[in-house]
Write a protein that holds these residues in place. Structure first.
Motif, mmCIF file in Angstrom:
data_model
loop_
_atom_site.group_PDB
_atom_site.id
_atom_site.type_symbol
_atom_site.label_atom_id
_atom_site.label_comp_id
_atom_site.label_asym_id
_atom_site.label_seq_id
_atom_site.Cartn_x
_atom_site.Cartn_y
_atom_site.Cartn_z
ATOM 1 N N ALA A 136 0.843 -1.187 0.000
ATOM 2 C CA ALA A 136 0.000 0.000 0.000
ATOM 3 C C ALA A 136 0.886 1.248 0.000
ATOM 4 O O ALA A 136 1.017 1.933 1.007
ATOM 5 C CB ALA A 136 -0.918 -0.010 1.212
ATOM 6 N N GLN A 137 1.491 1.540 -1.118
ATOM 7 C CA GLN A 137 2.368 2.693 -1.250
ATOM 8 C C GLN A 137 1.536 3.961 -1.418
ATOM 9 O O GLN A 137 0.624 4.008 -2.224
ATOM 10 C CB GLN A 137 3.290 2.522 -2.458
ATOM 11 N N LYS A 138 1.864 4.979 -0.644
ATOM 12 C CA LYS A 138 1.165 6.259 -0.728
ATOM 13 C C LYS A 138 2.023 7.252 -1.524
ATOM 14 O O LYS A 138 3.246 7.265 -1.415
ATOM 15 C CB LYS A 138 0.903 6.828 0.674
ATOM 16 N N VAL A 139 1.341 8.072 -2.308
ATOM 17 C CA VAL A 139 2.034 9.025 -3.178
ATOM 18 C C VAL A 139 1.399 10.397 -3.009
ATOM 19 O O VAL A 139 0.179 10.525 -2.903
ATOM 20 C CB VAL A 139 1.928 8.589 -4.662
ATOM 21 N N THR A 140 2.251 11.423 -2.983
ATOM 22 C CA THR A 140 1.803 12.813 -2.967
ATOM 23 C C THR A 140 2.469 13.536 -4.133
ATOM 24 O O THR A 140 3.695 13.519 -4.259
ATOM 25 C CB THR A 140 2.180 13.497 -1.628
ATOM 26 N N LEU A 141 1.646 14.138 -4.988
ATOM 27 C CA LEU A 141 2.158 14.867 -6.156
ATOM 28 C C LEU A 141 1.340 16.133 -6.366
ATOM 29 O O LEU A 141 0.132 16.141 -6.148
ATOM 30 C CB LEU A 141 2.040 14.020 -7.432
ATOM 31 N N ASN A 142 2.011 17.185 -6.802
ATOM 32 C CA ASN A 142 1.341 18.410 -7.226
ATOM 33 C C ASN A 142 2.104 18.918 -8.444
ATOM 34 O O ASN A 142 3.066 19.673 -8.317
ATOM 35 C CB ASN A 142 1.308 19.444 -6.104
ATOM 36 N N GLU A 143 1.686 18.454 -9.618
ATOM 37 C CA GLU A 143 2.404 18.755 -10.852
ATOM 38 C C GLU A 143 1.444 19.323 -11.887
ATOM 39 O O GLU A 143 0.295 18.934 -11.965
ATOM 40 C CB GLU A 143 3.053 17.485 -11.407
ATOM 41 N N LYS A 144 1.956 20.258 -12.701
ATOM 42 C CA LYS A 144 1.129 20.869 -13.742
ATOM 43 C C LYS A 144 1.878 20.849 -15.066
ATOM 44 O O LYS A 144 2.982 21.392 -15.183
ATOM 45 C CB LYS A 144 0.783 22.305 -13.344
ATOM 46 N N ASN A 145 1.274 20.199 -16.065
ATOM 47 C CA ASN A 145 1.822 20.113 -17.428
ATOM 48 C C ASN A 145 3.272 19.640 -17.468
ATOM 49 O O ASN A 145 4.122 20.266 -18.101
ATOM 50 C CB ASN A 145 1.692 21.462 -18.145
ATOM 51 N N VAL A 146 3.547 18.533 -16.792
ATOM 52 C CA VAL A 146 4.896 17.963 -16.798
ATOM 53 C C VAL A 146 4.893 16.682 -17.627
ATOM 54 O O VAL A 146 3.847 16.098 -17.910
ATOM 55 C CB VAL A 146 5.410 17.676 -15.368
ATOM 56 N N THR A 147 6.076 16.234 -17.998
ATOM 57 C CA THR A 147 6.188 15.010 -18.786
ATOM 58 C C THR A 147 5.951 13.793 -17.901
ATOM 59 O O THR A 147 6.109 13.849 -16.674
ATOM 60 C CB THR A 147 7.586 14.880 -19.424
ATOM 61 N N LEU A 148 5.600 12.689 -18.541
ATOM 62 C CA LEU A 148 5.434 11.436 -17.808
ATOM 63 C C LEU A 148 6.736 11.048 -17.117
ATOM 64 O O LEU A 148 6.719 10.561 -15.986
ATOM 65 C CB LEU A 148 4.995 10.320 -18.757
ATOM 66 N N ILE A 149 7.852 11.278 -17.776
ATOM 67 C CA ILE A 149 9.148 10.913 -17.184
ATOM 68 C C ILE A 149 9.373 11.676 -15.874
ATOM 69 O O ILE A 149 9.847 11.106 -14.893
ATOM 70 C CB ILE A 149 10.302 11.144 -18.177
ATOM 71 N N ASP A 150 9.015 12.956 -15.844
ATOM 72 C CA ASP A 150 9.148 13.735 -14.609
ATOM 73 C C ASP A 150 8.290 13.137 -13.494
ATOM 74 O O ASP A 150 8.727 13.017 -12.344
ATOM 75 C CB ASP A 150 8.741 15.193 -14.836
ATOM 76 N N VAL A 151 7.063 12.760 -13.839
ATOM 77 C CA VAL A 151 6.158 12.168 -12.842
ATOM 78 C C VAL A 151 6.697 10.817 -12.388
ATOM 79 O O VAL A 151 6.692 10.511 -11.187
ATOM 80 C CB VAL A 151 4.731 12.027 -13.416
ATOM 81 N N PHE A 152 7.180 10.003 -13.324
ATOM 82 C CA PHE A 152 7.740 8.704 -12.968
ATOM 83 C C PHE A 152 8.899 8.855 -11.988
ATOM 84 O O PHE A 152 9.017 8.096 -11.027
ATOM 85 C CB PHE A 152 8.230 7.956 -14.214
ATOM 86 N N ASN A 153 9.765 9.834 -12.233
ATOM 87 C CA ASN A 153 10.910 10.052 -11.343
ATOM 88 C C ASN A 153 10.461 10.429 -9.933
ATOM 89 O O ASN A 153 11.018 9.955 -8.947
ATOM 90 C CB ASN A 153 11.836 11.131 -11.905
ATOM 91 N N LYS A 154 9.438 11.264 -9.819
ATOM 92 C CA LYS A 154 8.949 11.664 -8.496
ATOM 93 C C LYS A 154 8.305 10.485 -7.769
ATOM 94 O O LYS A 154 8.475 10.324 -6.556
ATOM 95 C CB LYS A 154 7.984 12.829 -8.624
ATOM 96 N N ILE A 155 7.586 9.656 -8.503
ATOM 97 C CA ILE A 155 6.973 8.475 -7.892
ATOM 98 C C ILE A 155 8.063 7.496 -7.452
ATOM 99 O O ILE A 155 7.983 6.910 -6.363
ATOM 100 C CB ILE A 155 5.990 7.804 -8.871
ATOM 101 N N ARG A 156 9.096 7.334 -8.274
ATOM 102 C CA ARG A 156 10.196 6.428 -7.927
ATOM 103 C C ARG A 156 10.869 6.841 -6.625
ATOM 104 O O ARG A 156 11.157 6.021 -5.757
ATOM 105 C CB ARG A 156 11.226 6.376 -9.067
#
Length: 113
Positions: free
Chosen positions: A29-49
């Motif tokens: 049960a991994q929890k994730v917090t993100l607040n991103e606007k118009n970013v690439t998938l790669i940027d989001v993947f890196n933050k999740i990683r």
């Protein structure tokens, strides 16, 4: 005396099984917090990683036509966050052994016809 020893062994075995089950459930049960606007998938993947330790497997070619991502989530389940990220993309994901595999969405015959 033998009966008491057998009951104690069974009780210990059940407790160990329950503890291992709870431990496995909480690690998934991994929890994730993100607040991103118009970013690439790669940027989001890196933050999740960084937040989860999950790695992403994809080819650069797969992400070429992906849309920018806008997402605002706080302490949400990883699978729910990934579902939001991939909504509106022509991509899909699968999870296996702390690896998120990204591939082009397969279209069914019903969608084509």
């Amino acid at each position: 005396m033998r009966k008491l020893l057998l009951i104690m062994k069974i009780t210990t075995l059940l407790l160990i099984a329950v503890i291992l089950h709870v431990s496995a459930a909480t690690s998934l049960a991994q929890k994730v917090t993100l607040n991103e606007k118009n970013v690439t998938l790669i940027d989001v993947f890196n933050k999740i990683r960084v937040q989860t330790g999950y790695d992403f497997s994809f080819s650069t070619e797969t992400l070429e036509n992906s849309n920018p991502v806008t997402i605002n989530v706080k302490n949400e389940e990883l699978t729910d966050v990934l579902t939001q990220i991939f909504r509106g993309q022509n991509l899909e994901f699968s999870l296996d052994n702390k690896i998120v595999t990204v591939k082009p969405k397969e279209t069914s015959l019903l969608e084509n016809g």
